[in-house]
Design a protein around this motif. Sequence first.
Motif, PDB file in Angstrom:
ATOM      1  N   TYR A  46      58.433  -1.240 -14.381  1.00 21.25           N
ATOM      2  CA  TYR A  46      59.229  -0.801 -13.221  1.00 21.25           C
ATOM      3  C   TYR A  46      59.018  -1.729 -12.023  1.00 21.25           C
ATOM      4  O   TYR A  46      59.822  -1.756 -11.101  1.00 21.25           O
ATOM      5  CB  TYR A  46      58.931   0.662 -12.869  1.00 21.25           C
ATOM      6  N   ILE A  47      57.908  -2.513 -12.046  1.00 23.67           N
ATOM      7  CA  ILE A  47      57.767  -3.641 -11.127  1.00 23.67           C
ATOM      8  C   ILE A  47      58.043  -4.859 -12.011  1.00 23.67           C
ATOM      9  O   ILE A  47      57.262  -5.138 -12.933  1.00 23.67           O
ATOM     10  CB  ILE A  47      56.347  -3.708 -10.522  1.00 23.67           C
ATOM     11  N   GLN A  82      46.668  -3.015  -8.092  1.00 30.12           N
ATOM     12  CA  GLN A  82      47.565  -1.841  -8.028  1.00 30.12           C
ATOM     13  C   GLN A  82      46.837  -0.600  -7.498  1.00 30.12           C
ATOM     14  O   GLN A  82      46.117  -0.685  -6.532  1.00 30.12           O
ATOM     15  CB  GLN A  82      48.242  -1.611  -9.386  1.00 30.12           C
ATOM     16  N   SER A  83      47.001   0.533  -8.169  1.00 31.44           N
ATOM     17  CA  SER A  83      46.519   1.796  -7.603  1.00 31.44           C
ATOM     18  C   SER A  83      45.001   1.894  -7.460  1.00 31.44           C
ATOM     19  O   SER A  83      44.518   2.800  -6.785  1.00 31.44           O
ATOM     20  CB  SER A  83      46.981   2.971  -8.464  1.00 31.44           C
ATOM     21  N   LYS A  86      43.633   2.116  -4.062  1.00 33.17           N
ATOM     22  CA  LYS A  86      43.642   3.396  -3.320  1.00 33.17           C
ATOM     23  C   LYS A  86      42.228   3.929  -3.135  1.00 33.17           C
ATOM     24  O   LYS A  86      41.903   4.513  -2.103  1.00 33.17           O
ATOM     25  CB  LYS A  86      44.486   4.441  -4.068  1.00 33.17           C
ATOM     26  N   PHE A 115      52.170   9.899 -10.274  1.00 29.36           N
ATOM     27  CA  PHE A 115      51.622   9.241  -9.085  1.00 29.36           C
ATOM     28  C   PHE A 115      52.654   9.010  -7.995  1.00 29.36           C
ATOM     29  O   PHE A 115      52.329   8.952  -6.818  1.00 29.36           O
ATOM     30  CB  PHE A 115      50.949   7.904  -9.467  1.00 29.36           C
ATOM     31  N   ASN A 134      50.688   8.164  -4.615  1.00 32.87           N
ATOM     32  CA  ASN A 134      51.310   7.258  -3.644  1.00 32.87           C
ATOM     33  C   ASN A 134      51.462   7.881  -2.253  1.00 32.87           C
ATOM     34  O   ASN A 134      51.227   7.210  -1.244  1.00 32.87           O
ATOM     35  CB  ASN A 134      52.654   6.763  -4.167  1.00 32.87           C
ATOM     36  N   GLU A 178      57.329  -6.482  -6.222  1.00 28.83           N
ATOM     37  CA  GLU A 178      57.271  -5.053  -5.884  1.00 28.83           C
ATOM     38  C   GLU A 178      58.007  -4.775  -4.579  1.00 28.83           C
ATOM     39  O   GLU A 178      58.720  -3.765  -4.459  1.00 28.83           O
ATOM     40  CB  GLU A 178      55.805  -4.576  -5.802  1.00 28.83           C
ATOM     41  N   ASN A 185      58.846   4.130  -3.038  1.00 27.96           N
ATOM     42  CA  ASN A 185      57.747   4.223  -2.071  1.00 27.96           C
ATOM     43  C   ASN A 185      58.281   4.254  -0.639  1.00 27.96           C
ATOM     44  O   ASN A 185      57.724   4.927   0.226  1.00 27.96           O
ATOM     45  CB  ASN A 185      56.757   3.073  -2.262  1.00 27.96           C
ATOM     46  N   TYR A 209      50.699  -1.340   2.127  1.00 28.10           N
ATOM     47  CA  TYR A 209      50.314  -0.718   0.857  1.00 28.10           C
ATOM     48  C   TYR A 209      50.685  -1.628  -0.333  1.00 28.10           C
ATOM     49  O   TYR A 209      49.894  -1.799  -1.270  1.00 28.10           O
ATOM     50  CB  TYR A 209      51.005   0.648   0.737  1.00 28.10           C
ATOM     51  N   CYS A 213      48.091  -3.401  -3.081  1.00 24.91           N
ATOM     52  CA  CYS A 213      48.250  -3.237  -4.528  1.00 24.91           C
ATOM     53  C   CYS A 213      48.360  -4.582  -5.238  1.00 24.91           C
ATOM     54  O   CYS A 213      48.174  -4.669  -6.451  1.00 24.91           O
ATOM     55  CB  CYS A 213      49.505  -2.416  -4.835  1.00 24.91           C
ATOM     56  N   TYR A 261      45.686  10.544 -12.357  1.00 22.44           N
ATOM     57  CA  TYR A 261      46.925  11.294 -12.129  1.00 22.44           C
ATOM     58  C   TYR A 261      46.933  12.616 -12.896  1.00 22.44           C
ATOM     59  O   TYR A 261      45.930  13.318 -12.936  1.00 22.44           O
ATOM     60  CB  TYR A 261      48.153  10.434 -12.491  1.00 22.44           C
ATOM     61  N   GLY A 278      45.130   1.592 -12.652  1.00 20.11           N
ATOM     62  CA  GLY A 278      46.235   0.921 -11.966  1.00 20.11           C
ATOM     63  C   GLY A 278      47.268   0.485 -12.981  1.00 20.11           C
ATOM     64  O   GLY A 278      46.911   0.206 -14.141  1.00 20.11           O
ATOM     65  N   VAL A 279      48.543   0.396 -12.565  1.00 17.26           N
ATOM     66  CA  VAL A 279      49.611   0.116 -13.535  1.00 17.26           C
ATOM     67  C   VAL A 279      49.633  -1.303 -14.096  1.00 17.26           C
ATOM     68  O   VAL A 279      50.378  -1.565 -15.039  1.00 17.26           O
ATOM     69  CB  VAL A 279      51.035   0.432 -13.007  1.00 17.26           C
TER      70      VAL A 279
END
Length: 340
Positions: A46-47, A82-83, A86, A115, A134, A178, A185, A209, A213, A261, A278-279
């Motif tokens: 998706y990215i 990535q995540s 966080k 997420f 997110n 991204e 987002n 953000y 990531c 998640y 992370g993705v």
Amino acid sequence: MLDVNIDGVEQAVSTGSLPEWGRVDDLVVAAHERNSTCQDGSVADYIPELAQADPELFGVCVVDVDGGEHAAGDAAAEFSIQSISKAFVYALVCEEFGHQAIADLVGVNNTGLAFNSVIAIELNDGHPMNPMVNAGALATTALMRGLTAADQWEAIKSGLSSFAGRELELDQVVYRSEAATNTRNRAIAGLLESYGRIKRPPLEVVDVYTKQCSLRVSARDLAVMAATLADGGVNPVTGVRVVSAQVCRDTLAVLAANGLYERSGEWLFEIGLPGKSGVAGGLITIAPGKAGIGTFSPRLDQAGNSVRGQQATAYLSRVLGLNIFASAAKQPKDNTLNVD
Ligand code: GLN
């Protein structure tokens, strides 16, 4: 929030130690070997840039709280954090604002949803719920120290670099990819603004953000970062204190509840340790007082968690005796249950 009534109570810690050095080395190699042929899951797409990752890369690294390193496979290969960022941005913000303020503002409870869920925000009256999804991560990044978005980005980059013990760099290609596609987002940040949950311009918050990531790390970097959280906030390789022990404790509690998640319950059940995925395929796991584990393998399960990373970590948790819920009877007892 819960009133725990512990004012003035002195805190003790519960720790243990890893098996001897050579055995940890062998077990890290075994964790890599026994899972290396698994092809389950798929690479995030998706990215757009993440779809270009080599799905065969697989690295495992354990760094202990003395700074010792045990690595197998592609532990030096770099990818975007990535995540997993966080967890560390949360720790930095928590260091600044303290235990209660962030718990009230952002929350610590699991959403049970994906997420990037928008429904979770609406279901909870605009509350972001926790800093590992997110919505909560955007609200947390918005709180980061700095007058401008550029200052905030610098503070994040330098804070995460202290966790890693080396200067981390932005992956420009992943960032641009991204930034060009992160409409969801942007929508989440706009929604949070509408509920008064972020006070900075929402698109600037999304940009900082997205940069956090896109920081490049390896499985080894992740293991050092995780080991810093396992070591009361002191990076065991550089000896630099990055955050306080209290902040580590809070961060690990949030990770245990939310790090994977909607699969966080299953993760805790199988692995019994705080973790964060992370993705791009990275995964950190923290064994408090003992070690940090970093893994990298780009194929993900449905929730966006690295499949081989979870398998390698599950193995290490068992064979290294890391599960925080596992205990053995102190005195040998007979096996008959006493039901009196
Ligand atoms: N940058 C990604 C996003 O916001 C991070 C998601 C993740 O790693 N789960 O979509």
